[in-house]
Design an enzyme around this catalytic site. Structure first.
Site, PDB file in Angstrom:
ATOM      1  N   GLU A   1     -46.734 -29.352  25.097  1.00 43.43           N
ATOM      2  CA  GLU A   1     -47.825 -30.329  25.015  1.00 43.43           C
ATOM      3  C   GLU A   1     -47.246 -31.740  24.936  1.00 43.43           C
ATOM      4  O   GLU A   1     -46.240 -31.982  24.266  1.00 43.43           O
ATOM      5  CB  GLU A   1     -48.694 -30.105  23.774  1.00 43.43           C
ATOM      6  CG  GLU A   1     -49.567 -28.877  23.797  1.00 43.43           C
ATOM      7  CD  GLU A   1     -50.463 -28.808  22.564  1.00 43.43           C
ATOM      8  OE1 GLU A   1     -50.708 -29.866  21.943  1.00 43.43           O
ATOM      9  OE2 GLU A   1     -50.900 -27.704  22.215  1.00 43.43           O
TER      10      GLU A   1
ATOM     11  N   CYS B   1     -54.659 -16.084  -1.131  1.00 43.34           N
ATOM     12  CA  CYS B   1     -55.621 -15.053  -1.534  1.00 43.34           C
ATOM     13  C   CYS B   1     -54.915 -13.912  -2.260  1.00 43.34           C
ATOM     14  O   CYS B   1     -53.681 -13.848  -2.326  1.00 43.34           O
ATOM     15  CB  CYS B   1     -56.366 -14.525  -0.312  1.00 43.34           C
ATOM     16  SG  CYS B   1     -55.351 -13.503   0.783  1.00 43.34           S
TER      17      CYS B   1
ATOM     18  N   GLU C   1     -49.402 -23.588  17.609  1.00 44.85           N
ATOM     19  CA  GLU C   1     -48.947 -24.438  16.505  1.00 44.85           C
ATOM     20  C   GLU C   1     -49.123 -23.773  15.140  1.00 44.85           C
ATOM     21  O   GLU C   1     -49.848 -24.258  14.269  1.00 44.85           O
ATOM     22  CB  GLU C   1     -49.689 -25.777  16.539  1.00 44.85           C
ATOM     23  CG  GLU C   1     -49.381 -26.601  17.768  1.00 44.85           C
ATOM     24  CD  GLU C   1     -50.055 -27.958  17.774  1.00 44.85           C
ATOM     25  OE1 GLU C   1     -49.581 -28.849  18.472  1.00 44.85           O
ATOM     26  OE2 GLU C   1     -51.088 -28.120  17.061  1.00 44.85           O
TER      27      GLU C   1
END
Length: 687
Positions: free
Chosen positions: A322, A165, A158
């Site tokens: 899923e 950053c 997923e």
């Protein structure tokens, strides 16, 4: 075998049934692991995704590896004739890595470094994290690449999120330099730099938006979202280098998602780009069945829409990676499936193109956030509870559907979905901030075809338009000149095109087209949309169309007619008696424009007319009432017909020709009554 030819069906000629298995949570309980093997057979399961979050067990200390437990799991699954979908573990890194290499931690939009914990909070740009993921993936490929139980690779889990950053900032600037050929003028032109004095004079001045919506430079926001998709794909492509090298014939997937609050496609990544790099599309579906805000049929329609989008991305069957056999643990209310719903919802996935029913999770975790998430095996470790028996029933049903594996759903209707357009529309400070609802609007236009059993491909702008008789393009706010040209070719060659309000307003940089609506769109549709009226929720208007009146809400486009025909008129306000719906014969094709957001009854009547005119008949000839859905997958030899009752009552259906029930073996013709939530899967020979 070429990348395009890779498919799990090269190894598996059966429906996959099983799901996420986390034996790494139970290594101190060999009795539990032994029970798993017995229960897998009782549940009629055959395929298990292993290793998804197992990095800390595979590599408990840097450079210290423990694979023996995974060897045993492979052997256990293989011993019962099962298959393994082996995951790379990058979705959640071990604590030692966060401590030793803090650069792998993400930085949020406020420029605050996140702490270790949770999952999916790693920097996609980090060189260290890329090296570490490749290293562990190479070891997995070397050890298990030739194992007879290995079916495919499941890359990470997923994908989502973003990092701000310094490494990501530099990479974003380089991405922009490449996109704009190193020319700041081109970037400033695309971002409309002089607005609020946002002209960039040096690449170092560019920073990611702290959050989408806070930056008023819409071109920056759009490019940042594009960059996040590209950088996520770049990370994925880095992960799979050793897998492609060492296991070139083993197919690769990663699990896509849906936004579950209103069940729409996942918005944060452009899956149309990501799909090109996968061998098989898979996704994780968690609809909130039996909720208190919509009917079961309405929710089923939304599930079908996403299925048809993800299937259409590669024009081949997908995998349900899923799902839950009962309930989840993260909806606002975690209601379990009622008797009959698990089989019905599973068969709906198969009907729309899935070759699997896989679950999260096999066995409930004992602790932490997923200990109450639905599973095949509950804390009671029993094969006698209702949920386990429901799963076994699905498994037994799938065992009789092996002929369906690999078949597709031919469609004459295309519905265009575009992630970039939705990003830009949501960013636009105009219209109704709460009523844009682009994905939901597409589902509204999809509904009639689903209810009429007309197959639909939910396609993206890069795909071939010529394959369809009808192309529906609602609310395509952002549209490039290239896409406009392709739409023009589609209509001129005989296609029928439907477009709506808030379409064609900006180009790919989110810059408004000057001179009004694009000249080619004016030519195709024979109109000039000159104004979009946005209505308050209590505002009312109506339109007349083919001697009927329909209510209108949210949006109304004021249309200047050039040479189109008027199909419908506004009834009220300053644009009363002006065109609301138009049609225009353009060369060999026809283009319709719908100026306002109208009630479902209009969509039903409008598209039923087109269905009749274009002879868009359903593949099956099963007659039924509203709330029953009939979907078909086809091979050269047979049509496989799924007849599904998404209502709370018994429903009669009429089989007009002889068919064979693939589960019971009985022959059916004439009227058959479906019980609440019942599904029948029948085969009709094409010979």
């Amino acid at each position: 075998m070429s990348k395009q030819e890779k498919s799990y069906t090269s190894e598996a000629k059966f429906m996959l049934h099983g799901g996420d298995y986390n034996p790494d949570q139970w290594l101190d309980r060999p009795d539990i692991l032994a029970d798993d093997v017995k229960l897998m057979q009782l549940a009629h399961t055959n395929t298990f995704s292993v290793g998804i979050f197992a990095w800390s067990t595979l590599e408990p200390e840097e450079g210290v590896y423990q694979f023996e437990w995974l060897d045993e799991i492979f052997s256990n699954i293989h011993s019962i004739g099962g298959k393994v979908i082996l995951a790379t573990p990058s979705g959640a890194r071990p604590a030692w890595m966060s401590q030793t290499y803090p650069e792998v931690l993400r930085v949020d939009g406020s420029r605050v470094k996140q702490l270790h914990g949770g999952r999916h909070n790693h920097c996609f740009t980090s060189k260290v994290y890329r090296e570490k993921t490749q290293q562990i993936n190479r070891l997995l490929a070397e050890r298990y690449g030739d194992h007879p139980a290995l079916l495919m690779w499941h890359i990470s889990n997923e994908y989502g999120g973003e990092c701000h950053c310094n490494q990501c900032q530099d990479t974003f600037r380089n991405w922009l330099m490449n996109k704009y050929n190193g020319e700041l003028k081109a970037l400033n032109d695309a971002w409309w730099g002089p607005f609020w004095s946002h002209t960039i004079t040096d690449w170092s001045q560019i920073e990611s938006p702290s959050s989408i919506g806070e930056s008023m430079v819409h071109g920056l926001n759009l490019d940042w979202r594009r960059f996040i998709t590209d950088q996520t794909i770049s990370f994925y492509k880095n992960e799979i280098i050793p897998l492609r090298e060492l296991t070139p014939t083993v197919p690769i997937t990663t699990n896509f998602m849906a936004d579950t609050n209103d069940l729409i496609p996942f918005q944060a990544l452009d899956y149309s780009k990501f799909a090109k790099h996968l061998d098989v599309i898979s996704w994780d579906a968690y609809p909130a069945w039996h909720n208190d805000w919509e009917s079961t049929g309405d929710l089923a329609m939304k599930v079908a829409f996403i299925d048809d989008l993800y299937r259409s991305l590669k024009q081949q069957p997908f995998l349900l990676m899923e799902s839950t056999p009962s309930g989840v643990n993260w909806h606002q209310v975690n209601k379990t499936k009622r008797p009959g719903m698990h089989l019905l919802s599973a068969m709906q996935m198969v009907a729309h193109g899935s070759d699997s029913i896989l679950y999260f999770q096999w066995r409930k975790s004992r602790g932490s956030s997923e200990k109450f998430h639905g599973a095949v095996v509950d804390h009671d470790n029993s094969a006698e509870n209702r949920v386990f028996k429901d799963v076994a029933e699905v498994g037994q049903t799938l065992e009789k559907l092996s002929n369906i594996v690999g078949t597709n759903r031919p469609a004459d209707v295309g519905l265009l979905y575009d992630w970039e357009s939705n990003w830009a529309l949501n960013d636009a400070q105009g219209f109704g901030l709460e009523t844009k609802r682009y994905p939901q609007t597409l589902q509204d236009h999809y509904r009639t075809f689903w209810e009429k059993d007309i197959p639909v491909d939910v396609i993206t702008k890069e795909q071939d338009f010529s394959a369809y008789k009808l192309l529906v393009v609602p609310m395509l706010y952002l549209v490039s000149e290239e896409t406009i040209s392709r739409l023009k070719t589609f209509v001129s060659n005989g296609g029928t095109l439907v477009m709506t309000y808030i379409s064609g307003l900006v180009n790919e940089h989110d810059l408004a087209y000057l001179g009004g609506w694009h000249k080619d769109l004016q030519e195709i549709f024979g109109i000039k949309p000159v104004e979009t009226d946005t209505l308050y929720p209590r505002d009312q208007n109506t339109i007349t169309y083919h001697n009927k009146t329909y209510s209108l809400k949210d949006y109304a486009t004021v249309i200047e007619l050039t040479n189109a025909n008027i199909e419908g008129l506004y009834v009220e306000d300053f644009y009363a008696n002006s065109p609301a719906i138009t049609s225009h014969q353009y060369q060999s094709g026809k283009a319709y424009y719908i100026g306002g957001r109208l009630e479902d009854a209009f969509q039903k009547d409008f598209y039923e007319t087109l269905i009749e005119e274009l002879n868009l008949a359903p593949i099956s000839n099963v007659k039924h009432e509203k709330g029953v859905s009939v979907q078909v997958r086809s091979s050269a030899e047979s049509d496989y017909i799924f007849v599904m009752n998404f209502t709370e009552q018994n429903q009669p259906v009429l089989f007009e020709s002889l068919v064979t029930d693939m589960v019971t073996g009985e022959e059916l013709v004439g009227e058959v009554v479906l019980r609440k939530y019942e599904v029948r899967i029948v085969e009709k020979s094409n010979s």
